[in-house]
Design an enzyme around this catalytic site. Structure first.
Site, PDB file in Angstrom:
ATOM      1  N   ASP A   1      43.327  46.172  27.931  1.00  0.00           N
ATOM      2  CA  ASP A   1      42.305  45.122  27.960  1.00  0.00           C
ATOM      3  C   ASP A   1      41.826  44.874  26.531  1.00  0.00           C
ATOM      4  O   ASP A   1      41.317  45.791  25.880  1.00  0.00           O
ATOM      5  CB  ASP A   1      41.141  45.590  28.844  1.00  0.00           C
ATOM      6  CG  ASP A   1      40.153  44.489  29.118  1.00  0.00           C
ATOM      7  OD1 ASP A   1      40.380  43.339  28.674  1.00  0.00           O
ATOM      8  OD2 ASP A   1      39.131  44.773  29.777  1.00  0.00           O
TER       9      ASP A   1
ATOM     10  N   ASP B   1      44.010  38.236  28.311  1.00  0.00           N
ATOM     11  CA  ASP B   1      43.621  39.420  27.538  1.00  0.00           C
ATOM     12  C   ASP B   1      43.759  40.739  28.271  1.00  0.00           C
ATOM     13  O   ASP B   1      43.323  41.762  27.772  1.00  0.00           O
ATOM     14  CB  ASP B   1      42.204  39.248  26.982  1.00  0.00           C
ATOM     15  CG  ASP B   1      41.163  39.581  28.002  1.00  0.00           C
ATOM     16  OD1 ASP B   1      41.346  39.224  29.181  1.00  0.00           O
ATOM     17  OD2 ASP B   1      40.167  40.226  27.631  1.00  0.00           O
ATOM     18  N   GLU B   2      44.357  40.747  29.447  1.00  0.00           N
ATOM     19  CA  GLU B   2      44.594  42.051  30.073  1.00  0.00           C
ATOM     20  C   GLU B   2      45.868  42.048  30.886  1.00  0.00           C
ATOM     21  O   GLU B   2      46.307  41.013  31.371  1.00  0.00           O
ATOM     22  CB  GLU B   2      43.407  42.525  30.925  1.00  0.00           C
ATOM     23  CG  GLU B   2      42.791  41.504  31.796  1.00  0.00           C
ATOM     24  CD  GLU B   2      41.666  42.065  32.677  1.00  0.00           C
ATOM     25  OE1 GLU B   2      41.753  43.211  33.133  1.00  0.00           O
ATOM     26  OE2 GLU B   2      40.721  41.319  32.920  1.00  0.00           O
TER      27      GLU B   2
END
Ligand SMILES: [Mg+2]
Length: 423
Positions: free
Chosen positions: A30, A125-126
């Site tokens: 993350d 983003d993860e």
């Protein structure tokens, strides 16, 4: 000795159970304050300042990301932008550049793929990464997570946190516990102790309302939740009762589903000496197509068009293909199709073959595959066999199955018992 089909399946399940003991390893990566961090990286004047990426404070937008400096003022993502200035007057608003973040995200993903092909992005983003069985190549799963974080830092000048655990749920919880720039690993043996003190809100699917319900029965931590049976939880939480009960014990069977569905998968080999015997070619096809089928299953995809490639000793090369009635990743179906193509193509006394390739195209992801009733039971049996083979291979490596080479030797010995192959 296996006497009946029932006993046979009993054995298969025993074996599966045994092999399940080899732990799956999942990493959840993350990025920390991703959009804001990209903006600060691209404009160093913003460093150390409360940066808010999102809608204008005068409009009705919300915060998409806030730098850690802004978070200190209580600014968080999803907060209405109009509230931000009340908490942090010096906040610097930046309009999101989604295309730019997507291109950075792509670079991050390329780093993930250095370590495993099983990557399931959740957002820009993860992502979840399945690194089970990658330890021999890259070290422990925690090591892999730290290598990834290091690569992201040194190559992209961005900071990521990671969680390492036996399943997705635990990995996601872990990645959030030591942010920013943290890496938390949970061992299988420590799962219950790890979850015990955590807030009930750490259970996937428990929001404010649900947390209040739990509070009303005295449940504040995951440890508190474990005192309740599924039957006790059901009247309050209905269909979610089992889900909560499982997560409270760290049980989560969901697989990492790769988004990278290739257009084709193939394997080929050039022989050390040209082959004239069709049975030997078929044995090689079993080996090569077996590898193709295993890759399909590992990515949870199926294919419909089976291809072979043959190169004769004079370098003349041809490809032949056959399209099956429905997509499959069952080894036996794919091998049969490839061998049918070989039989069709090769006349008796054909020229020697120097290369054989097998492959599959026309790929679909598991969720897109619809199974017809036709041959369903037969397929189920072969799927079970494949599952066991895959598990054995992932645990013991390719040496665990008879290779084409040994089949080749066997055929040669059958034909001429006087042959002594030094290999
Ligand atoms: Mg993030």
């Amino acid at each position: 000795m296996v006497k009946s089909i029932r006993q046979y399946y009993g054995r298969l399940h025993e074996l599966l159970h045994l092999l399940d003991a080899c732990d799956p390893l999942i990493i959840h990566v993350d990025m920390d304050a991703f959009y804001a961090s990209v903006e600060i990286r691209d404009n160093p004047d913003l460093a150390g300042k409360p940066v808010v990426v999102g809608g204008s404070p005068n409009g009705r937008g919300v915060v998409a990301a806030a730098s850690y400096e802004a978070r200190r003022f209580g600014v968080h993502s999803a907060m209405p932008a109009s509230q931000v200035l009340r908490r942090c007057r010096q906040a610097i608003f930046i309009k999101p550049r989604m295309e730019h973040y997507a291109s950075v995200s792509k670079k991050i993903r390329e780093i993930f793929y250095r370590y495993t092909s099983l990557v399931e992005p959740l957002s820009l983003d993860e992502a979840f990464l399945d690194v089970s069985g990658c330890e021999k190549l890259f070290g422990s799963a925690k090591n892999i997570a730290n290598k990834i974080r290091h690569d992201i830092r040194s190559e992209l000048d961005l900071v990521a946190s990671a969680g390492v655990a036996p399943n997705k749920y635990l990995a996601k919880v872990a990645s959030d516990l030591d942010k920013p720039n943290g890496c938390v690993a949970i061992d299988e043996a420590d799962v219950l102790d790890f979850l015990q003190p955590l807030s009930i809100k750490r259970i996937w699917g428990v929001g404010q309302k649900c947390a209040a319900k739990f509070e009303s029965i005295g449940v504040r931590t995951i440890g508190d939740l474990r005192k309740f049976s599924v039957d006790q939880l059901r009247p309050m939480f209905g269909a979610n009762a089992q889900h909560f009960w499982n997560l409270a014990r760290g049980i989560d069977d969901r697989l990492v589903i790769s988004d990278r569905v290739a257009k084709s998968i193939s394997h080929e080999t050039t022989f050390s000496h040209d082959i004239t015997n069709r049975e030997v070619l078929e044995a090689w096809s079993i080996e090569l197509m077996g590898q193709v089928a295993r890759r399909l299953r590992r990515h949870e995809i199926k294919g419909r068009t089976v291809q072979i490639k043959l190169r004769y000793s004079d370098f003349q090369t041809l490809t032949r293909a056959i399209t099956l009635p429905e997509p499959t990743n069952i080894s036996k179906s794919l091998i049969n199709a490839a061998n049918e193509l070989i039989v069709r193509e090769l006349q008796p006394n054909h020229s020697p073959i120097r290369l054989l390739g097998t492959g599959i195209t026309n790929l679909t992801g598991r969720r897109m595959t619809q199974q017809t009733l036709f041959d369903q039971n037969e397929n189920k049996k072969h799927s079970e066999i494949d599952k066991v083979t895959d598990k054995i291979l992932s645990k013991f490596g390719n040496a665990a199955v008879r290779s084409a080479k040994t089949i080749e030797q066997k055929i040669r010995h059958q034909r001429d018992p006087n042959i002594h192959d030094g290999n």
